[in-house]
Write a protein that holds these residues in place. Structure first.
Motif, PDB file in Angstrom:
ATOM      1  N   PHE A  59       0.821  -1.203   0.000  1.00 53.03           N
ATOM      2  CA  PHE A  59       0.000   0.000   0.000  1.00 53.03           C
ATOM      3  C   PHE A  59       0.861   1.262   0.000  1.00 53.03           C
ATOM      4  O   PHE A  59       0.494   2.263  -0.610  1.00 53.03           O
ATOM      5  CB  PHE A  59      -0.996  -0.011   1.154  1.00 53.03           C
ATOM      6  CG  PHE A  59      -2.089  -1.025   0.940  1.00 53.03           C
ATOM      7  CD1 PHE A  59      -2.959  -0.910  -0.137  1.00 53.03           C
ATOM      8  CD2 PHE A  59      -2.235  -2.095   1.793  1.00 53.03           C
ATOM      9  CE1 PHE A  59      -3.954  -1.836  -0.354  1.00 53.03           C
ATOM     10  CE2 PHE A  59      -3.232  -3.034   1.588  1.00 53.03           C
ATOM     11  CZ  PHE A  59      -4.094  -2.906   0.502  1.00 53.03           C
ATOM     12  N   HIS A  65      -5.786  -1.714  -3.923  1.00 49.76           N
ATOM     13  CA  HIS A  65      -6.427  -2.865  -3.290  1.00 49.76           C
ATOM     14  C   HIS A  65      -5.411  -3.998  -3.221  1.00 49.76           C
ATOM     15  O   HIS A  65      -4.442  -4.023  -3.980  1.00 49.76           O
ATOM     16  CB  HIS A  65      -7.629  -3.359  -4.097  1.00 49.76           C
ATOM     17  CG  HIS A  65      -8.749  -2.378  -4.170  1.00 49.76           C
ATOM     18  ND1 HIS A  65      -9.634  -2.201  -3.148  1.00 49.76           N
ATOM     19  CD2 HIS A  65      -9.121  -1.524  -5.143  1.00 49.76           C
ATOM     20  CE1 HIS A  65     -10.515  -1.281  -3.493  1.00 49.76           C
ATOM     21  NE2 HIS A  65     -10.218  -0.849  -4.702  1.00 49.76           N
ATOM     22  N   ARG A  86      -8.454  -2.945   3.537  1.00 56.56           N
ATOM     23  CA  ARG A  86      -7.883  -2.768   2.203  1.00 56.56           C
ATOM     24  C   ARG A  86      -7.740  -4.086   1.462  1.00 56.56           C
ATOM     25  O   ARG A  86      -7.455  -4.122   0.277  1.00 56.56           O
ATOM     26  CB  ARG A  86      -6.511  -2.110   2.305  1.00 56.56           C
ATOM     27  CG  ARG A  86      -6.517  -0.803   3.047  1.00 56.56           C
ATOM     28  CD  ARG A  86      -5.120  -0.328   3.365  1.00 56.56           C
ATOM     29  NE  ARG A  86      -4.436  -1.255   4.258  1.00 56.56           N
ATOM     30  CZ  ARG A  86      -3.210  -1.096   4.737  1.00 56.56           C
ATOM     31  NH1 ARG A  86      -2.530  -0.021   4.399  1.00 56.56           N
ATOM     32  NH2 ARG A  86      -2.670  -1.978   5.540  1.00 56.56           N
TER      33      ARG A  86
END
Length: 90
Positions: A59, A65, A86
Motif C-alpha cells: 500500500f 487494493h 484494504r
C-alpha cells in the motif's frame, strides 16, 4: 480481477481443482480499479509473521487494493488479512 486470476490458474490446473482450491471469504467478489491504479496479488501461506508488513509495503507503494490468496494456512493469516479493510481475501 478475481475471475482473471481463476482463468490464468486454470491454464495450469484443471478448472475443477481451481474452483475447489479458491473460495471467497470477505470483501467484494469483484474489484474495479480506476485507470492507472495498481492492485496487489499476494500469495500467502502461514504468513502471520510477515503479512502485515507485506500489506503495508504494497500500500505504501501505491496499491489501491490487495487480494490475498491463501492456499490453506494453519496459522492466523486469514484472521490478519480479514482485519484489514484494504484486503480482498481469496
Amino acid at each position: 480481477m478475481i475471475g482473471g486470476i481463476k482463468r490464468r490458474l486454470a491454464g495450469y490446473l484443471s478448472a475443477r481443482r481451481v474452483e475447489a482450491a479458491l473460495r471467497h471469504l470477505s470483501g467484494p467478489s469483484q474489484v474495479d480499479l480506476a485507470d492507472g491504479a495498481a492492485g496487489a496479488v499476494i500469495f500467502a501461506r502461514d504468513a502471520e509473521f510477515y503479512l502485515r508488513d507485506c500489506l503495508d509495503h504494497n500500500f505504501a507503494l501505491g496499491a489501491a487494493h490487495a487480494i490475498v490468496i491463501d492456499p490453506g494456512s494453519r496459522d492466523q493469516t486469514a484472521a490478519i488479512d480479514g482485519e484489514d479493510e484494504r484486503v480482498r481475501e481469496n
